[in-house]
Design an enzyme around this catalytic site. Sequence first.
Site, PDB file in Angstrom:
ATOM      1  N   SER A  33      33.105  31.099  67.638  1.00 25.24           N
ATOM      2  CA  SER A  33      33.310  32.401  68.293  1.00 25.24           C
ATOM      3  C   SER A  33      32.145  33.355  68.061  1.00 25.24           C
ATOM      4  O   SER A  33      31.890  34.222  68.898  1.00 25.24           O
ATOM      5  CB  SER A  33      34.591  33.054  67.778  1.00 25.24           C
ATOM      6  OG  SER A  33      35.695  32.300  68.178  1.00 25.24           O
ATOM      7  N   GLU A  76      39.894  41.670  73.407  1.00 23.83           N
ATOM      8  CA  GLU A  76      40.052  40.240  73.143  1.00 23.83           C
ATOM      9  C   GLU A  76      41.521  39.898  72.875  1.00 23.83           C
ATOM     10  O   GLU A  76      42.141  40.458  71.981  1.00 23.83           O
ATOM     11  CB  GLU A  76      39.213  39.775  71.944  1.00 23.83           C
ATOM     12  CG  GLU A  76      39.284  38.250  71.810  1.00 23.83           C
ATOM     13  CD  GLU A  76      38.689  37.699  70.521  1.00 23.83           C
ATOM     14  OE1 GLU A  76      38.028  36.661  70.586  1.00 23.83           O
ATOM     15  OE2 GLU A  76      38.900  38.287  69.450  1.00 23.83           O
ATOM     16  N   ASP A 128      43.246  31.623  70.777  1.00 28.08           N
ATOM     17  CA  ASP A 128      42.433  30.689  69.992  1.00 28.08           C
ATOM     18  C   ASP A 128      43.195  30.187  68.762  1.00 28.08           C
ATOM     19  O   ASP A 128      43.156  28.999  68.442  1.00 28.08           O
ATOM     20  CB  ASP A 128      41.147  31.405  69.572  1.00 28.08           C
ATOM     21  CG  ASP A 128      40.314  30.604  68.581  1.00 28.08           C
ATOM     22  OD1 ASP A 128      39.814  29.529  68.968  1.00 28.08           O
ATOM     23  OD2 ASP A 128      40.168  31.049  67.429  1.00 28.08           O
ATOM     24  N   HIS A 138      44.131  26.354  67.834  1.00 32.60           N
ATOM     25  CA  HIS A 138      43.806  25.669  66.571  1.00 32.60           C
ATOM     26  C   HIS A 138      45.052  25.007  65.987  1.00 32.60           C
ATOM     27  O   HIS A 138      44.976  23.934  65.394  1.00 32.60           O
ATOM     28  CB  HIS A 138      43.244  26.661  65.552  1.00 32.60           C
ATOM     29  CG  HIS A 138      41.799  27.016  65.769  1.00 32.60           C
ATOM     30  ND1 HIS A 138      40.785  26.103  65.617  1.00 32.60           N
ATOM     31  CD2 HIS A 138      41.207  28.173  66.132  1.00 32.60           C
ATOM     32  CE1 HIS A 138      39.612  26.697  65.874  1.00 32.60           C
ATOM     33  NE2 HIS A 138      39.850  27.954  66.188  1.00 32.60           N
ATOM     34  N   ASP A 143      35.461  32.709  75.186  1.00 32.70           N
ATOM     35  CA  ASP A 143      34.241  32.374  74.453  1.00 32.70           C
ATOM     36  C   ASP A 143      34.074  30.851  74.354  1.00 32.70           C
ATOM     37  O   ASP A 143      32.981  30.341  74.222  1.00 32.70           O
ATOM     38  CB  ASP A 143      34.183  33.054  73.076  1.00 32.70           C
ATOM     39  CG  ASP A 143      35.484  32.997  72.300  1.00 32.70           C
ATOM     40  OD1 ASP A 143      36.472  32.439  72.806  1.00 32.70           O
ATOM     41  OD2 ASP A 143      35.504  33.498  71.163  1.00 32.70           O
ATOM     42  N   HIS A 144      35.202  30.127  74.443  1.00 32.32           N
ATOM     43  CA  HIS A 144      35.196  28.655  74.364  1.00 32.32           C
ATOM     44  C   HIS A 144      36.624  28.182  74.540  1.00 32.32           C
ATOM     45  O   HIS A 144      37.562  28.986  74.510  1.00 32.32           O
ATOM     46  CB  HIS A 144      34.672  28.181  73.001  1.00 32.32           C
ATOM     47  CG  HIS A 144      35.329  28.891  71.868  1.00 32.32           C
ATOM     48  ND1 HIS A 144      36.637  28.673  71.515  1.00 32.32           N
ATOM     49  CD2 HIS A 144      34.882  29.884  71.052  1.00 32.32           C
ATOM     50  CE1 HIS A 144      36.948  29.482  70.521  1.00 32.32           C
ATOM     51  NE2 HIS A 144      35.908  30.235  70.226  1.00 32.32           N
ATOM     52  N   HIS A 170      37.372  23.728  68.301  1.00 31.70           N
ATOM     53  CA  HIS A 170      36.951  24.131  69.652  1.00 31.70           C
ATOM     54  C   HIS A 170      36.479  22.907  70.432  1.00 31.70           C
ATOM     55  O   HIS A 170      36.111  21.901  69.840  1.00 31.70           O
ATOM     56  CB  HIS A 170      35.809  25.139  69.571  1.00 31.70           C
ATOM     57  CG  HIS A 170      36.182  26.399  68.859  1.00 31.70           C
ATOM     58  ND1 HIS A 170      35.286  27.362  68.509  1.00 31.70           N
ATOM     59  CD2 HIS A 170      37.383  26.839  68.422  1.00 31.70           C
ATOM     60  CE1 HIS A 170      35.910  28.353  67.901  1.00 31.70           C
ATOM     61  NE2 HIS A 170      37.191  28.053  67.823  1.00 31.70           N
TER      62      HIS A 170
HETATM   63 ZN    ZN Z   1      38.590  29.381  67.085  1.00 30.15          ZN
END
Ligand code: ZN
Length: 384
Positions: A29, A200, A205, A209, A247-248, A349
């Site tokens: 990130s 954000e 995210d 995970h 961001d990914h 990621h």
């Molecule tokens: Zn992450």
Amino acid sequence: LPVAPTLFDEITRGTVQTYPHDDTFVTDSAAAATALSAGVKTYNGAIGVDVDKKPVETLLERAKKHGYQTGLVVTSPVTHATPASFAAHVASRSDAQRIADQYFDQKINDQFRIDLILGGGKKFFEREDRNLISEFKSAGFQYAESLQQLNQITGLPALGLLADDGMPHALGSTHPTRLANMVEKSLDLLGKKPFFLLVEASQIDWCGHANDIACAIAEMHDLHETLKVVDSYIKDNPDTLLIMTADHNTGGLTVGANNEYAWRSELIRDIKLTASPLAQALLDGKKDWRKVWDEQVGITLNDTDAKAIDSLLRSAPPKDAKSARDQLARLSLDIINKATATGWTSFGHTGEDVLLFAKGKSSELFHGNMNNTQIPETLMKLMK
Ligand code: ZN
């Protein structure tokens, strides 16, 4: 319709490449946020610095220099990689205290660089060595430390540290649309003058995970509610540009896994908790765990899965033991993912391109396949 249209579909404009400045293809990130804030590819872990660890100018800083008001709104700690990469410069993302210090210490034209800071991370501001909350207050910032107190903020500058660390997950929370609420308040505070606001939906995210699909869907719901707020603001203020991307990717989510041509989203809708509190509830309700499962998850268990939960609960040491809870959480997620045909390929990621969304003034400049660095390059040109 089997698939209802969303605001996401309406404003999709293309895809974005996310790779960092090395040969891994897979970004973290910090590198991704520095690419998105400053147009510079850098190494994983870098916050607002290039490969030589030299500070790079960010969109937020450029905006401040041009007289815009600025804000950061997140559900992670406000010192986390993404917000930090827009307003701080440190060699390592783990340096949260220095990031917090920089929010106070580093000025632009003798002014604070950020007019509005909202999110979690109180513990990085209220410390043994320094109390940044008092410092911000003495400097004229209004302060809130809960979503309720946020209503009492009447003007800028303002600091809201609404949790010690990250804010609670949307799923199972008393405020499942806390990002939308914060953004609505932010637009009230910022939206009368030119402004730059970084928002954000940080915990999509985290759910990725964890490979926790119900967790991810609840975060996406909060993001969709946030988008509604922004959409209606743009309708009233057409001189506004919204850019949204990721961001990914995280977790390598697959809709339809294990060779099945199906995805049972209706089962996900009934799940009420993320995995860790679910596991704790099962441990607490040990004797009657099936009732807990039915209430909180609702997915019908086959004999093998029921036995697996039962034997884990039987062998579990005292109920607060972390490893028992972790194993139970993992097992519950395996059952949920299998039942819903949800697949994941990683706890980290993944490197595929992400989606690009844009709406409002000049949004036609953002389309097709872009490198993540081209987004701030284009925005900097517009920021005059
Ligand atoms: Zn992450």
